[in-house]
Design an enzyme around this catalytic site. Structure first.
Site, short mmCIF file in Angstrom:
data_model
loop_
_atom_site.label_atom_id
_atom_site.label_comp_id
_atom_site.label_asym_id
_atom_site.label_seq_id
_atom_site.Cartn_x
_atom_site.Cartn_y
_atom_site.Cartn_z
CB SER A 41 -0.97 -0.05 1.18
OG SER A 41 -2.00 0.90 1.02
CG ASP A 153 -4.35 -1.46 0.40
OD1 ASP A 153 -3.50 -2.09 1.06
OD2 ASP A 153 -4.44 -0.23 0.41
#
Length: 271
Positions: A41, A153
């Site tokens: 991320s 993510d």
């Protein structure tokens, strides 16, 4: 086997992940060799900028100039509130259209195949799309379709990608974990989605210990705002945590006597 440097595992964490910049600045200051970077991320975003050739200070200047309007693009898709095309374009601009093969040090980023629920390590091909994938918070950003997989993510299942950093050969694994802090209150649909994701990540943190040679934990509180003043605070927290970890990193890398020699070299030798 003698290590060639450190393998950084940079955690997810939204705006808190800007503390990674401070850690990078400290590593540069102490001339710590980086053999590779694994990011999840926001850790993947910062890692990509660094591996594209920017110094920690340059990355700090970049993020200070970014505004929400630069990356927010509302979507008509049923897959996410934001299309993510602006974010991908921004990443492509700053990484100058580079691919993983152009990165120095080598970069690996973690995403999640949302259909299979499995980790996907991205390490080849264009950077921009892969970085958008690792940062595509479910419900907020539309997923990224790559090679027939729907990717979101990396923090969904791997907050601090130590396992990926361990694949970088002959290196000392240094993890940077910016933690998880919940908002004291929620006031919008965005807040609800972010808070839900953070609750999930907080629970994941309980059962997924960070098993690295050195763990750096910047003392950052709750924030989702990347306002310039917050950027400076977050980066400073990363610098402070990085400085606290330097003696241990030097000891693990070089041993006591070699660490002293390394310090003398930094200072131009003993006069």
């Amino acid at each position: 086997m003698k290590t060639q440097g450190i393998a950084l595992a940079l955690s997810s964490g939204g705006a808190r992940g800007l503390a990674h910049i401070g850690v990078l600045k400290v590593l540069e200051r102490h001339h710590i060799p980086i053999a590779g970077i694994a990011g999840s991320s926001m850790g993947g975003v910062i890692g990509a900028l660094y591996a594209s050739g920017y110094s920690g200070e340059m990355i700090e200047n970049i993020v200070k100039g970014i505004r929400r309007s630069h990356w927010i693009d509302f979507s008509v898709s049923r897959m996410g509130l934001l299309a993510g095309k602006k974010l991908e374009g921004l990443i492509n601009l700053f990484t100058q259209g580079k691919s993983f093969e152009d990165c120095h040090p080598p970069l690996l980023v973690v995403a999640v195949d949302i259909e299979k629920g499995t980790e996907v390590v991205l390490k080849s091909g264009p950077l921009a799309q892969a970085i958008r994938a690792t940062a595509s918070i479910p419900g907020i950003f539309s997923p990224v379709v790559m090679d027939g997989r729907i990717l979101v993510d990396g923090g969904v299942i791997n907050r601090v990608p130590v396992n990926v950093a361990k694949t970088i050969p002959n290196s000392l694994v240094v993890a940077v974990d910016v933690g998880v802090d919940l908002a004291p209150q929620v006031n919008s649909m965005f807040d609800v989605l972010f808070q839900t994701f953070d609750i999930m990540v907080r629970e994941l943190r309980r059962y997924q210990p960070v098993d690295a040679d050195v763990v750096i934990e910047p003392r950052v509180g709750f924030t989702r705002d990347a306002h310039v003043s917050h950027v400076e605070e977050l980066i400073r927290a990363g610098e402070e945590a990085g400085e606290r970890a330097i003696p241990l990193i030097l000891h693990r890398l070089y041993g006591e006597s070699d660490a002293i020699s390394h310090k003398d070299t930094e200072q131009g030798g003993i006069q």
